[in-house]
Write a protein that holds these residues in place. Sequence first.
Motif, PDB file in Angstrom:
ATOM      1  N   GLY A 155      25.127 -24.513  31.412  1.00 36.91           N
ATOM      2  CA  GLY A 155      25.231 -23.145  30.936  1.00 36.91           C
ATOM      3  C   GLY A 155      25.616 -23.115  29.480  1.00 36.91           C
ATOM      4  O   GLY A 155      25.625 -24.138  28.796  1.00 36.91           O
ATOM      5  N   TYR A 156      25.950 -21.927  28.995  1.00 41.22           N
ATOM      6  CA  TYR A 156      26.251 -21.753  27.576  1.00 41.22           C
ATOM      7  C   TYR A 156      27.751 -21.960  27.338  1.00 41.22           C
ATOM      8  O   TYR A 156      28.460 -21.096  26.862  1.00 41.22           O
ATOM      9  CB  TYR A 156      25.791 -20.371  27.121  1.00 41.22           C
ATOM     10  N   SER A 157      28.220 -23.138  27.689  1.00 44.87           N
ATOM     11  CA  SER A 157      29.650 -23.415  27.549  1.00 44.87           C
ATOM     12  C   SER A 157      30.035 -23.700  26.108  1.00 44.87           C
ATOM     13  O   SER A 157      31.152 -23.436  25.695  1.00 44.87           O
ATOM     14  CB  SER A 157      30.049 -24.592  28.443  1.00 44.87           C
ATOM     15  N   ASN A 158      29.108 -24.242  25.315  1.00 44.84           N
ATOM     16  CA  ASN A 158      29.389 -24.503  23.900  1.00 44.84           C
ATOM     17  C   ASN A 158      28.850 -23.356  23.053  1.00 44.84           C
ATOM     18  O   ASN A 158      27.903 -23.516  22.283  1.00 44.84           O
ATOM     19  CB  ASN A 158      28.755 -25.826  23.459  1.00 44.84           C
ATOM     20  N   LEU A 159      29.451 -22.191  23.209  1.00 50.48           N
ATOM     21  CA  LEU A 159      28.970 -21.000  22.525  1.00 50.48           C
ATOM     22  C   LEU A 159      29.270 -21.087  21.035  1.00 50.48           C
ATOM     23  O   LEU A 159      30.347 -21.522  20.628  1.00 50.48           O
ATOM     24  CB  LEU A 159      29.653 -19.769  23.128  1.00 50.48           C
ATOM     25  N   ILE A 160      28.306 -20.673  20.218  1.00 52.66           N
ATOM     26  CA  ILE A 160      28.464 -20.669  18.767  1.00 52.66           C
ATOM     27  C   ILE A 160      28.203 -19.262  18.249  1.00 52.66           C
ATOM     28  O   ILE A 160      27.578 -18.444  18.924  1.00 52.66           O
ATOM     29  CB  ILE A 160      27.479 -21.649  18.082  1.00 52.66           C
ATOM     30  N   TYR A 161      28.736 -18.965  17.052  1.00 56.33           N
ATOM     31  CA  TYR A 161      28.390 -17.696  16.421  1.00 56.33           C
ATOM     32  C   TYR A 161      27.009 -17.863  15.816  1.00 56.33           C
ATOM     33  O   TYR A 161      26.781 -18.753  14.983  1.00 56.33           O
ATOM     34  CB  TYR A 161      29.404 -17.324  15.349  1.00 56.33           C
ATOM     35  N   PRO A 162      26.030 -17.034  16.209  1.00 53.53           N
ATOM     36  CA  PRO A 162      24.625 -17.271  15.843  1.00 53.53           C
ATOM     37  C   PRO A 162      24.377 -17.267  14.331  1.00 53.53           C
ATOM     38  O   PRO A 162      24.869 -16.390  13.611  1.00 53.53           O
ATOM     39  CB  PRO A 162      23.889 -16.110  16.516  1.00 53.53           C
ATOM     40  N   GLN A 163      23.598 -18.234  13.871  1.00 53.43           N
ATOM     41  CA  GLN A 163      23.232 -18.317  12.463  1.00 53.43           C
ATOM     42  C   GLN A 163      22.424 -17.102  12.044  1.00 53.43           C
ATOM     43  O   GLN A 163      22.510 -16.640  10.902  1.00 53.43           O
ATOM     44  CB  GLN A 163      22.442 -19.595  12.197  1.00 53.43           C
ATOM     45  N   THR A 164      21.660 -16.540  12.985  1.00 48.90           N
ATOM     46  CA  THR A 164      20.855 -15.352  12.681  1.00 48.90           C
ATOM     47  C   THR A 164      21.742 -14.200  12.225  1.00 48.90           C
ATOM     48  O   THR A 164      21.405 -13.475  11.281  1.00 48.90           O
ATOM     49  CB  THR A 164      20.049 -14.920  13.919  1.00 48.90           C
ATOM     50  N   LEU A 165      22.898 -14.000  12.866  1.00 49.60           N
ATOM     51  CA  LEU A 165      23.813 -12.928  12.473  1.00 49.60           C
ATOM     52  C   LEU A 165      24.440 -13.219  11.116  1.00 49.60           C
ATOM     53  O   LEU A 165      24.651 -12.311  10.313  1.00 49.60           O
ATOM     54  CB  LEU A 165      24.898 -12.745  13.537  1.00 49.60           C
ATOM     55  N   ARG A 166      24.711 -14.485  10.828  1.00 48.44           N
ATOM     56  CA  ARG A 166      25.217 -14.850   9.505  1.00 48.44           C
ATOM     57  C   ARG A 166      24.172 -14.557   8.433  1.00 48.44           C
ATOM     58  O   ARG A 166      24.497 -14.034   7.362  1.00 48.44           O
ATOM     59  CB  ARG A 166      25.583 -16.337   9.465  1.00 48.44           C
ATOM     60  N   ASP A 167      22.920 -14.904   8.726  1.00 49.77           N
ATOM     61  CA  ASP A 167      21.840 -14.656   7.767  1.00 49.77           C
ATOM     62  C   ASP A 167      21.664 -13.164   7.502  1.00 49.77           C
ATOM     63  O   ASP A 167      21.316 -12.751   6.382  1.00 49.77           O
ATOM     64  CB  ASP A 167      20.525 -15.255   8.280  1.00 49.77           C
ATOM     65  N   PHE A 168      21.920 -12.351   8.528  1.00 52.41           N
ATOM     66  CA  PHE A 168      21.797 -10.904   8.355  1.00 52.41           C
ATOM     67  C   PHE A 168      22.905 -10.363   7.453  1.00 52.41           C
ATOM     68  O   PHE A 168      22.731  -9.356   6.777  1.00 52.41           O
ATOM     69  CB  PHE A 168      21.838 -10.216   9.719  1.00 52.41           C
ATOM     70  N   GLY A 169      24.029 -11.040   7.430  1.00 51.85           N
ATOM     71  CA  GLY A 169      25.147 -10.601   6.593  1.00 51.85           C
ATOM     72  C   GLY A 169      26.461 -10.454   7.321  1.00 51.85           C
ATOM     73  O   GLY A 169      27.486 -10.128   6.721  1.00 51.85           O
ATOM     74  N   PHE A 170      26.442 -10.705   8.636  1.00 48.93           N
ATOM     75  CA  PHE A 170      27.679 -10.669   9.403  1.00 48.93           C
ATOM     76  C   PHE A 170      28.391 -12.015   9.285  1.00 48.93           C
ATOM     77  O   PHE A 170      27.751 -13.061   9.180  1.00 48.93           O
ATOM     78  CB  PHE A 170      27.397 -10.411  10.890  1.00 48.93           C
ATOM     79  N   THR A 171      29.708 -11.973   9.332  1.00 45.34           N
ATOM     80  CA  THR A 171      30.496 -13.199   9.411  1.00 45.34           C
ATOM     81  C   THR A 171      31.592 -12.998  10.443  1.00 45.34           C
ATOM     82  O   THR A 171      32.019 -11.861  10.688  1.00 45.34           O
ATOM     83  CB  THR A 171      31.144 -13.558   8.055  1.00 45.34           C
ATOM     84  N   PRO A 172      32.051 -14.075  11.063  1.00 39.83           N
ATOM     85  CA  PRO A 172      33.102 -13.940  12.097  1.00 39.83           C
ATOM     86  C   PRO A 172      34.395 -13.340  11.565  1.00 39.83           C
ATOM     87  O   PRO A 172      35.180 -12.785  12.332  1.00 39.83           O
ATOM     88  CB  PRO A 172      33.317 -15.385  12.565  1.00 39.83           C
ATOM     89  N   GLU A 173      34.617 -13.430  10.253  1.00 46.77           N
ATOM     90  CA  GLU A 173      35.874 -12.936   9.684  1.00 46.77           C
ATOM     91  C   GLU A 173      35.881 -11.428   9.467  1.00 46.77           C
ATOM     92  O   GLU A 173      36.940 -10.828   9.267  1.00 46.77           O
ATOM     93  CB  GLU A 173      36.161 -13.632   8.343  1.00 46.77           C
ATOM     94  N   GLN A 174      34.705 -10.790   9.485  1.00 44.15           N
ATOM     95  CA  GLN A 174      34.636  -9.359   9.199  1.00 44.15           C
ATOM     96  C   GLN A 174      35.272  -8.528  10.306  1.00 44.15           C
ATOM     97  O   GLN A 174      35.168  -8.847  11.489  1.00 44.15           O
ATOM     98  CB  GLN A 174      33.174  -8.927   9.030  1.00 44.15           C
ATOM     99  N   THR A 175      35.928  -7.446   9.909  1.00 44.95           N
ATOM    100  CA  THR A 175      36.466  -6.507  10.885  1.00 44.95           C
ATOM    101  C   THR A 175      35.342  -5.608  11.383  1.00 44.95           C
ATOM    102  O   THR A 175      34.245  -5.558  10.809  1.00 44.95           O
ATOM    103  CB  THR A 175      37.565  -5.637  10.263  1.00 44.95           C
ATOM    104  N   LEU A 176      35.624  -4.869  12.452  1.00 45.35           N
ATOM    105  CA  LEU A 176      34.635  -3.943  12.990  1.00 45.35           C
ATOM    106  C   LEU A 176      34.289  -2.879  11.949  1.00 45.35           C
ATOM    107  O   LEU A 176      33.114  -2.523  11.775  1.00 45.35           O
ATOM    108  CB  LEU A 176      35.171  -3.291  14.267  1.00 45.35           C
ATOM    109  N   ALA A 177      35.296  -2.390  11.226  1.00 43.08           N
ATOM    110  CA  ALA A 177      35.050  -1.370  10.205  1.00 43.08           C
ATOM    111  C   ALA A 177      34.141  -1.915   9.105  1.00 43.08           C
ATOM    112  O   ALA A 177      33.248  -1.209   8.619  1.00 43.08           O
ATOM    113  CB  ALA A 177      36.369  -0.891   9.611  1.00 43.08           C
ATOM    114  N   GLU A 178      34.347  -3.154   8.713  1.00 45.04           N
ATOM    115  CA  GLU A 178      33.509  -3.762   7.669  1.00 45.04           C
ATOM    116  C   GLU A 178      32.077  -3.931   8.146  1.00 45.04           C
ATOM    117  O   GLU A 178      31.124  -3.712   7.378  1.00 45.04           O
ATOM    118  CB  GLU A 178      34.102  -5.115   7.270  1.00 45.04           C
ATOM    119  N   ARG A 179      31.900  -4.299   9.391  1.00 45.46           N
ATOM    120  CA  ARG A 179      30.540  -4.456   9.917  1.00 45.46           C
ATOM    121  C   ARG A 179      29.839  -3.106  10.048  1.00 45.46           C
ATOM    122  O   ARG A 179      28.639  -2.993   9.796  1.00 45.46           O
ATOM    123  CB  ARG A 179      30.579  -5.190  11.257  1.00 45.46           C
ATOM    124  N   LYS A 180      30.596  -2.086  10.452  1.00 44.60           N
ATOM    125  CA  LYS A 180      29.992  -0.748  10.529  1.00 44.60           C
ATOM    126  C   LYS A 180      29.565  -0.267   9.143  1.00 44.60           C
ATOM    127  O   LYS A 180      28.491   0.321   8.983  1.00 44.60           O
ATOM    128  CB  LYS A 180      30.990   0.240  11.142  1.00 44.60           C
TER     129      LYS A 180
END
Length: 449
Positions: free
Chosen positions: A52-77
């Motif tokens: 299964g998807y036990s080794n989950l990663i933050y998708p590179q596609t979302l990083r390429d779009f401009g999202f990063t794991p450090e962003q808050t919800l307000a920043e992403r909105k």
Amino acid sequence: MTMTPRKHAALAARIRTDLDLLERCEHVSVEEFMAIRASVEYDLSVGFDGLGYSNLIYPQTLRDFGFTPEQTLAERKEFCRISRVEITPSHDEEMLGEMLQDGADNTLSFEWQWRVGEHARFLNDKVWYPFFVTLTVDPKYHDPEEVFGVGATAVRDYFKTLARVSMRECGVPRSERDKQSDRDYLQHFFTIEHGKSGVHHHAHGILWFREIPDSWKVDPNFGQPLAVNRRCPPLETYWKYCVPDQRPANYYWFLGCPWQRLGHRVPVDDTGKGFTMLAPEMGGFYCAKYMGKEDKQWKHRVKATRNLGLNRLLLSLKRAPSKYLEQMVAILPTYAHQTIQTTEISVPIRLTKRLSRLELYCREYASMNLTDLLSSKPKPYGAMLSSLAKTRPWLLASEERYEWLLSVLPPAPKEFCEDTWFEALAFFQDEGFGSFHTETVEGIGGYSA
């Protein structure tokens, strides 16, 4: 390296939220969103390892779009140009919000009360030494927010210093103390208040020491004509943010406490009456009066040792068959079922539900499929708002309000089975989580208990 189930669940929720934001994003077309989602699914397939998807990663596609794991919800909105429309809520919407917030506050308070009581019993069996402490900040000399606020180090340093006192008395050499875990020698629970005036900033809580200096074990009323002393002056010296009179550290009494075993005389109150001693499980309810609702002057939260009061419960949940955990996360079909569980089992229902859900996730996440992982979770708030056209839930009695709640909640992921549910209740009773012991003893002031 495989991440922990808790981190896995949090990251999966984050990815689902980001996809929901992208779907609402005005400058992303439906076709573009579907392409992004497909690319995200491809990114996650890299983590598929046959289990299964036990080794989950933050998708590179979302990083390429401009999202990063450090962003808050307000920043992403803001990045997605999702502006919050300021709409003045109706009176009914405000009342619903207040009802839900009050319910959440009461639930959280009740959970902490249970956890403190459970922890008091757990550590009393191990003969740790408890003190009830008040930490006050004098605003004339110190900024209370810098002492008590999120990220402040003052309280953390205070705990660290006291942990080293306990280490020293346990015989840990000075050279080894930094290598030890503080929580193995000192555990704590504290809640912060601002006082009725809003400027009397202080914290109430309990400290448990694995070991203490011999001088602290001496009855503070030894040789005194009246047993009026409860304080431990040496402990009070470790808090430096107020004058001595404002930092009482009292010996914490309850039935079977270490002070009772050491032969301390039962203290008396201002009227000369000996203490009424409760079972250790009731210790959390002693703290309840300090957890009332009030306006926070700044952001802060309960300060407590990690997993405080949860040791036995977490072990029991690991031993529980999955079918029992599924009944703990199922929606109870009637108010009568809720009443039975709250009277037969001491653990608050919401706490049992949350930890059972996490334990089930631990057992299932390694074989979870991608569809389940990325599927949006139902949100009942919209149904609650719609129901206001016919119902004012804050005016309903408890049973009627529960029936209203059932009408707006989405279906539970696990189906309720009454026979298995009763078996689950019996399992937790056998594990020692039946009703709390509530006996009390009227101590005779001035005499050894």
